[in-house]
Design a protein around this motif. Sequence first.
Motif, PDB file in Angstrom:
ATOM      1  N   ALA A   1     -20.947 -40.049  68.999  1.00  0.00           N
ATOM      2  CA  ALA A   1     -20.543 -39.348  70.222  1.00  0.00           C
ATOM      3  C   ALA A   1     -20.867 -40.224  71.427  1.00  0.00           C
ATOM      4  O   ALA A   1     -21.989 -40.716  71.549  1.00  0.00           O
ATOM      5  N   PRO A   2     -19.901 -40.443  72.334  1.00  0.00           N
ATOM      6  CA  PRO A   2     -20.116 -41.348  73.464  1.00  0.00           C
ATOM      7  C   PRO A   2     -21.373 -41.049  74.288  1.00  0.00           C
ATOM      8  O   PRO A   2     -22.125 -41.954  74.632  1.00  0.00           O
ATOM      9  N   LEU A   3     -21.606 -39.787  74.609  1.00  0.00           N
ATOM     10  CA  LEU A   3     -22.780 -39.456  75.415  1.00  0.00           C
ATOM     11  C   LEU A   3     -24.071 -39.679  74.633  1.00  0.00           C
ATOM     12  O   LEU A   3     -25.099 -40.062  75.206  1.00  0.00           O
ATOM     13  N   SER A   4     -24.037 -39.449  73.330  1.00  0.00           N
ATOM     14  CA  SER A   4     -25.222 -39.683  72.506  1.00  0.00           C
ATOM     15  C   SER A   4     -25.541 -41.172  72.430  1.00  0.00           C
ATOM     16  O   SER A   4     -26.712 -41.574  72.470  1.00  0.00           O
ATOM     17  N   VAL A   5     -24.487 -41.993  72.307  1.00  0.00           N
ATOM     18  CA  VAL A   5     -24.684 -43.440  72.293  1.00  0.00           C
ATOM     19  C   VAL A   5     -25.288 -43.911  73.611  1.00  0.00           C
ATOM     20  O   VAL A   5     -26.230 -44.703  73.650  1.00  0.00           O
TER      21      VAL A   5
ATOM     22  N   ALA B   1     -39.064 -39.784  80.588  1.00  0.00           N
ATOM     23  CA  ALA B   1     -37.809 -40.302  81.141  1.00  0.00           C
ATOM     24  C   ALA B   1     -36.662 -40.147  80.153  1.00  0.00           C
ATOM     25  O   ALA B   1     -35.531 -39.835  80.538  1.00  0.00           O
ATOM     26  N   ALA B   2     -36.934 -40.366  78.863  1.00  0.00           N
ATOM     27  CA  ALA B   2     -35.888 -40.258  77.846  1.00  0.00           C
ATOM     28  C   ALA B   2     -35.425 -38.810  77.695  1.00  0.00           C
ATOM     29  O   ALA B   2     -34.238 -38.541  77.480  1.00  0.00           O
ATOM     30  N   ARG B   3     -36.360 -37.868  77.782  1.00  0.00           N
ATOM     31  CA  ARG B   3     -35.958 -36.455  77.724  1.00  0.00           C
ATOM     32  C   ARG B   3     -35.024 -36.111  78.882  1.00  0.00           C
ATOM     33  O   ARG B   3     -34.014 -35.420  78.698  1.00  0.00           O
ATOM     34  N   TYR B   4     -35.341 -36.596  80.045  1.00  0.00           N
ATOM     35  CA  TYR B   4     -34.488 -36.348  81.218  1.00  0.00           C
ATOM     36  C   TYR B   4     -33.121 -36.985  81.028  1.00  0.00           C
ATOM     37  O   TYR B   4     -32.089 -36.380  81.324  1.00  0.00           O
ATOM     38  N   ALA B   5     -33.116 -38.227  80.511  1.00  0.00           N
ATOM     39  CA  ALA B   5     -31.857 -38.948  80.312  1.00  0.00           C
ATOM     40  C   ALA B   5     -30.972 -38.270  79.270  1.00  0.00           C
ATOM     41  O   ALA B   5     -29.752 -38.451  79.267  1.00  0.00           O
ATOM     42  N   SER B   6     -31.571 -37.508  78.371  1.00  0.00           N
ATOM     43  CA  SER B   6     -30.817 -36.883  77.278  1.00  0.00           C
ATOM     44  C   SER B   6     -30.293 -35.488  77.610  1.00  0.00           C
ATOM     45  O   SER B   6     -29.491 -34.933  76.852  1.00  0.00           O
ATOM     46  N   GLU B   7     -30.727 -34.902  78.723  1.00  0.00           N
ATOM     47  CA  GLU B   7     -30.336 -33.526  79.037  1.00  0.00           C
ATOM     48  C   GLU B   7     -28.820 -33.366  79.149  1.00  0.00           C
ATOM     49  O   GLU B   7     -28.251 -32.391  78.651  1.00  0.00           O
ATOM     50  N   PHE B   8     -28.170 -34.310  79.804  1.00  0.00           N
ATOM     51  CA  PHE B   8     -26.719 -34.220  79.980  1.00  0.00           C
ATOM     52  C   PHE B   8     -26.014 -34.217  78.633  1.00  0.00           C
ATOM     53  O   PHE B   8     -25.040 -33.496  78.422  1.00  0.00           O
ATOM     54  N   THR B   9     -26.527 -35.006  77.699  1.00  0.00           N
ATOM     55  CA  THR B   9     -25.955 -35.059  76.356  1.00  0.00           C
ATOM     56  C   THR B   9     -26.116 -33.724  75.648  1.00  0.00           C
ATOM     57  O   THR B   9     -25.165 -33.192  75.050  1.00  0.00           O
ATOM     58  N   TYR B  10     -27.333 -33.168  75.699  1.00  0.00           N
ATOM     59  CA  TYR B  10     -27.585 -31.894  75.041  1.00  0.00           C
ATOM     60  C   TYR B  10     -26.700 -30.767  75.579  1.00  0.00           C
ATOM     61  O   TYR B  10     -26.311 -29.855  74.845  1.00  0.00           O
ATOM     62  N   ARG B  11     -26.379 -30.817  76.879  1.00  0.00           N
ATOM     63  CA  ARG B  11     -25.611 -29.754  77.512  1.00  0.00           C
ATOM     64  C   ARG B  11     -24.101 -29.978  77.428  1.00  0.00           C
ATOM     65  O   ARG B  11     -23.330 -29.147  77.912  1.00  0.00           O
TER      66      ARG B  11
END
Length: 255
Positions: free
Chosen positions: A198-202, A223-233
């Motif tokens: 998935a593009p956002l996951s990559v 920082a990684a948790r914050y960076a991943s929020e958009f992907t999760y949503r």
Amino acid sequence: MSDAVLFDARDDGIAIITLNRPEQRNALGKDIRDGLFAAWDRFERDPALRVAILTGAGEKAFCAGGDLKEMVERGLQVPPRDMFPVPGDNIELSKPTIAAVNGVAFAGGWMIAQACDLCVASTEARFAITEVKVGRSSPWAAPLIHMIPQRIMMEIILTGKSITAQRAYEIGLVNRLAEPAALMDKALELAREILDGAPLSVKAGRETVMLATEMGRAAALQAARYASEFTYRSEDAQEGPRAFAEKRPPDWKSR
């Protein structure tokens, strides 16, 4: 963009960037530098392109390093930070890059291969940080400590001697090896494996690795948790598990 650097924007989302001065062993003269700055910018700005492969024309050299004749003519002392196009230093990229090393990657050639996220090398390739041989320095090599052990890095820098592609693979500098004729096929294979995700996951995964190399454990996790929020949503975060449950390929919507 001049013919010093070729740019192939493929329909499958892969860009192939080729240093195209084989008669000069693809040395980082001004035409190559300018072309590479333009190529990285074009890759980053094009939403249809998701992975880039950087390689060199000809069989002898990926890139032999800086143009020493030019350095002599300029009386170059400390290189300006904007002289060489280096992702992670003076170029910001948000998408994965692969170096396909088809010959020697010496000095600046090692530098631009190291700056890519992944590396596929021909079994005939050789790598070296040769600055000690010509009285120059290699501050750009500092991030190498996140890729290979300290004492191996020390020997490579202090001796200036080259290592084989096999040795580069053994120490973790190279991800995959290929016979010379199959180098680009192997690099494309790796690129396609990335495109399957998935593009956002990559994007989030790449950013996680970058954050982890620059921060301590706790700060990197936050920082990684914050960076991943958009992907999760994202819609894809629902599509992936749904496709798995329905036993079909996912239809990724995000780019």
